[in-house]
Design an enzyme around this catalytic site. Structure first.
Site, PDB file in Angstrom:
ATOM      1  N   ASP A  87       0.585  -1.229   0.128  1.00 14.68           N
ATOM      2  CA  ASP A  87      -0.226   0.232   0.119  1.00 14.68           C
ATOM      3  C   ASP A  87       0.803   0.914  -0.307  1.00 14.68           C
ATOM      4  OD1 ASP A  87      -3.216   0.732   1.102  1.00 14.68           O
ATOM      5  OD2 ASP A  87      -1.941   1.907   1.292  1.00 14.68           O
ATOM      6  N   LEU A 147      -0.351   4.041   1.232  1.00 17.03           N
ATOM      7  CA  LEU A 147      -0.326   4.588   2.454  1.00 17.03           C
ATOM      8  C   LEU A 147      -1.224   6.331   2.299  1.00 17.03           C
ATOM      9  CD1 LEU A 147       2.624   3.871   5.028  1.00 17.03           C
ATOM     10  CD2 LEU A 147       0.678   2.554   4.254  1.00 17.03           C
ATOM     11  N   ALA A 191      -6.058  -2.000  -4.169  1.00 13.82           N
ATOM     12  CA  ALA A 191      -5.509  -0.555  -4.475  1.00 13.82           C
ATOM     13  C   ALA A 191      -6.243   0.512  -5.608  1.00 13.82           C
ATOM     14  CB  ALA A 191      -3.866  -0.836  -4.641  1.00 13.82           C
ATOM     15  N   ALA A 192      -6.810   0.644  -6.074  1.00 18.38           N
ATOM     16  CA  ALA A 192      -7.322   1.680  -7.183  1.00 18.38           C
ATOM     17  C   ALA A 192      -7.637   3.467  -6.215  1.00 18.38           C
ATOM     18  CB  ALA A 192      -8.653   1.236  -6.448  1.00 18.38           C
ATOM     19  N   SER A 207     -16.298  -2.772  -9.025  1.00 15.40           N
ATOM     20  CA  SER A 207     -17.481  -2.414  -8.609  1.00 15.40           C
ATOM     21  C   SER A 207     -18.537  -2.273  -9.082  1.00 15.40           C
ATOM     22  CB  SER A 207     -16.556  -0.555  -8.834  1.00 15.40           C
ATOM     23  OG  SER A 207     -17.465  -0.240  -8.484  1.00 15.40           O
ATOM     24  N   TYR A 221     -12.509   6.031 -13.268  1.00 16.03           N
ATOM     25  CA  TYR A 221     -12.343   4.895 -12.452  1.00 16.03           C
ATOM     26  C   TYR A 221     -13.264   3.789 -12.575  1.00 16.03           C
ATOM     27  CZ  TYR A 221     -14.204   2.714  -7.914  1.00 16.03           C
ATOM     28  OH  TYR A 221     -14.017   1.329  -7.452  1.00 16.03           O
ATOM     29  N   VAL A 265     -21.684   7.764   1.942  1.00 16.73           N
ATOM     30  CA  VAL A 265     -23.095   8.878   3.229  1.00 16.73           C
ATOM     31  C   VAL A 265     -23.902   8.760   4.211  1.00 16.73           C
ATOM     32  CG1 VAL A 265     -24.712   7.180   1.737  1.00 16.73           C
ATOM     33  CG2 VAL A 265     -24.926  10.016   1.839  1.00 16.73           C
TER      34      VAL A 265
HETATM   35  N1  NAD Z   1     -15.524   2.004  -1.046  1.00 12.80           N
HETATM   36  C1  NAD Z   1     -16.930   1.279  -2.186  1.00 12.80           C
HETATM   37  O1  NAD Z   1     -17.905   2.187  -1.724  1.00 12.80           O
HETATM   38  C2  NAD Z   1     -16.298   0.075  -3.048  1.00 12.80           C
HETATM   39  C3  NAD Z   1     -16.948   0.286  -3.840  1.00 12.80           C
HETATM   40  C4  NAD Z   1     -16.954  -0.800  -5.080  1.00 12.80           C
HETATM   41  C5  NAD Z   1     -15.304  -0.547  -5.054  1.00 12.80           C
HETATM   42  N2  NAD Z   1     -14.773  -0.586  -3.949  1.00 12.80           N
HETATM   43  C6  NAD Z   1     -12.910  -1.181  -4.709  1.00 12.80           C
HETATM   44  O2  NAD Z   1     -13.042  -1.620  -3.320  1.00 12.80           O
HETATM   45  C7  NAD Z   1     -11.386  -1.297  -3.325  1.00 12.80           C
HETATM   46  C8  NAD Z   1     -10.783  -1.671  -1.938  1.00 12.80           C
HETATM   47  O3  NAD Z   1     -12.028   0.297  -1.549  1.00 12.80           O
HETATM   48  P1  NAD Z   1     -11.761   0.979  -0.198  1.00 12.80           P
HETATM   49  O4  NAD Z   1     -12.804   1.749  -0.189  1.00 12.80           O
HETATM   50  O5  NAD Z   1     -11.085   0.155   0.732  1.00 12.80           O
HETATM   51  O6  NAD Z   1     -10.707   2.284  -0.389  1.00 12.80           O
HETATM   52  P2  NAD Z   1      -9.972   2.747   0.197  1.00 12.80           P
HETATM   53  O7  NAD Z   1      -9.580   4.185  -0.559  1.00 12.80           O
HETATM   54  O8  NAD Z   1     -10.413   3.124   1.592  1.00 12.80           O
HETATM   55  O9  NAD Z   1      -8.269   1.533  -0.532  1.00 12.80           O
HETATM   56  C9  NAD Z   1      -7.620   1.858  -1.356  1.00 12.80           C
HETATM   57  C10 NAD Z   1      -6.090   1.853  -1.035  1.00 12.80           C
HETATM   58  O10 NAD Z   1      -5.011   1.621  -1.696  1.00 12.80           O
HETATM   59  C11 NAD Z   1      -4.513   2.569  -1.591  1.00 12.80           C
HETATM   60  N3  NAD Z   1      -3.996   2.906  -2.964  1.00 12.80           N
HETATM   61  C12 NAD Z   1      -4.012   3.712  -3.672  1.00 12.80           C
HETATM   62  N4  NAD Z   1      -3.442   4.109  -4.313  1.00 12.80           N
HETATM   63  C13 NAD Z   1      -2.461   3.347  -4.553  1.00 12.80           C
HETATM   64  C14 NAD Z   1      -1.438   2.387  -5.268  1.00 12.80           C
HETATM   65  N5  NAD Z   1      -1.367   3.548  -6.923  1.00 12.80           N
HETATM   66  N6  NAD Z   1      -0.527   1.788  -5.020  1.00 12.80           N
HETATM   67  C15 NAD Z   1      -0.909   1.333  -4.315  1.00 12.80           C
HETATM   68  N7  NAD Z   1      -1.942   1.027  -3.213  1.00 12.80           N
HETATM   69  C16 NAD Z   1      -2.574   2.501  -3.524  1.00 12.80           C
HETATM   70  C17 NAD Z   1      -4.331   3.777  -0.566  1.00 12.80           C
HETATM   71  O11 NAD Z   1      -3.519   4.058   0.417  1.00 12.80           O
HETATM   72  C18 NAD Z   1      -5.729   2.746   0.428  1.00 12.80           C
HETATM   73  O12 NAD Z   1      -4.478   2.320   1.844  1.00 12.80           O
HETATM   74  C19 NAD Z   1     -10.602  -0.645  -3.831  1.00 12.80           C
HETATM   75  O13 NAD Z   1     -10.356  -1.166  -4.922  1.00 12.80           O
HETATM   76  C20 NAD Z   1     -12.706   0.027  -4.559  1.00 12.80           C
HETATM   77  O14 NAD Z   1     -12.882   0.443  -5.816  1.00 12.80           O
HETATM   78  C21 NAD Z   1     -15.281   0.219  -3.012  1.00 12.80           C
END
Ligand code: NAD
Length: 313
Positions: A34, A36, A80-81, A122, A146, A190
């Site tokens: 990560d 971070l 990661a995203a 997603s 995205y 939300v």
């Molecule tokens: N939260 C939601 O409602 C939701 C819905 C659909 C999909 N997702 C997907 O689930 C996954 C996790 O989502 P989340 O809500 O925990 O998001 P989040 O932002 O809390 O966690 C993502 C983590 O990835 C790390 N990160 C970002 N860019 C990075 C990079 N370039 N290299 C390494 N690490 C990186 C960030 O530091 C973070 O800790 C993501 O892929 C997100 O797209 C989430």
């Protein structure tokens, strides 16, 4: 289930930190990769301190760093995203992280002989649904960089599956909520935004008429879906991960007000919303990876209200 070496990209985030706890409970050895940038480190600090997980500070945009991290792993979970909001503010960065970065993860896993990759996609890949509930074979009309990146990721992973024999499972998360969520993304966060306002004695601000619905799925249910996708004998599945119920934004606001027990009326603000209605069909996840949601929205909402209250004491 035998113990596995699991690398979790984005494992310090909202869903990842919950996943780390569940993987460790299941006896797996976990490496978090990560950068971070949006990490919730306190949520995994205990696991780092007691040696249950290893934290690698790295970025998926650097293929060499990814390759070093996945060497020797049995399974890679790719979380990661960038976020939807950020992808619209900086589409080029979104392509770099969500498309090129994902390619690094999948190709590095294939080269390293990793057995399986689980990818966090997603519900936003569907775009505005024509029919409800939303099924995995419905048309896909992603609306933002995205969402495009998520769809590209799904296809890239399937490509490496065909080319390198990599096993995969792809999960399309709906609106994930729960403790530890960021409050900066309107649609997904939300619940936390409403709650912050209600606890301050301010009305929650509902976009549009509040009739737009979400399929809210609790973060622990989501983490458990990932565990199922990691451990299941069944692979090559694209599965929705939701609660299979619609919750309107107005209903959510009212649920939170009721749970806090205050006399507040939500405020309505005219605004165009991206997706009007969402409800997942989750029968495929049950039939393939053996997952079904367990936490009803009302119970999850009561939990976040109780936790928020505790933190104010
Ligand atoms: N939260 C939601 O409602 C939701 C819905 C659909 C999909 N997702 C997907 O689930 C996954 C996790 O989502 P989340 O809500 O925990 O998001 P989040 O932002 O809390 O966690 C993502 C983590 O990835 C790390 N990160 C970002 N860019 C990075 C990079 N370039 N290299 C390494 N690490 C990186 C960030 O530091 C973070 O800790 C993501 O892929 C997100 O797209 C989430």
């Amino acid at each position: 289930m035998s113990e596995l070496d699991v690398v979790v990209t984005g494992g310090a985030g909202f869903i990842g930190s919950n996943l780390c706890h569940q993987l460790v409970e299941r006896g797996h050895r976990v490496r978090v990769f990560d950068n971070l940038r949006r990490a919730n480190l306190p949520a995994i600090q205990g696991l780092i301190d007691d040696g249950s997980i290893t934290l690698i500070d790295g970025d998926i945009r650097y293929r060499g760093a990814v390759a070093a991290a996945v060497a020797g792993a049995d399974v890679v979970v790719h979380l990661a995203a960038t976020s939807i909001n950020r992808s619209q503010a900086d589409p080029a960065e979104s392509v770099d992280i969500d498309v090129r970065g994902s390619e690094h993860v999948f190709s590095a896993a294939a080269d390293a002989g990793v057995r399986r990759v689980v990818f966090a996609s997603s519900a936003s890949v569907y775009g505005p649904p024509e029919t409800l509930p939303m099924r995995e074979d419905d048309p896909l009309r992603p609306q933002t960089p995205y969402c495009l990146g998520k769809l590209a990721g799904e296809h890239l992973l399937q490509y490496y599956g065909r080319r390198a024999g990599l096993e995969w499972n792809i999960l399309r998360f709906f609106n994930v909520y729960g403790p530890g969520q960021h409050t900066d993304a309107y649609y997904t966060a939300v619940a936390s935004i409403f709650l912050d306002r209600i606890l301050r004695g301010e009305p929650p601000v509902v976009d549009g008429s509040g009739e737009q619905t979400m399929d809210m799925v609790h973060v622990r249910d989501v983490a458990r879906a990932v565990v199922c996708a990691v451990e299941s004998p069944s692979t090559g599945n694209i599965c929705n991960v939701g609660t299979a119920t619609q919750t309107s934004v107005a209903e959510l606001a009212q649920m939170l007000i009721d749970e806090v027990g205050v006399d507040i009326t939500p405020e309505f603000r005219p605004r165009n919303v991206l997706v009007a209605r969402r409800e997942a069909d989750v029968s495929r996840a049950a039939a393939t990876i053996g997952w079904a949601p367990e936490i009803p929205v009302r119970q999850g909402v009561a939990e976040i209200v109780a936790l928020a209250r505790e933190s104010l004491r």
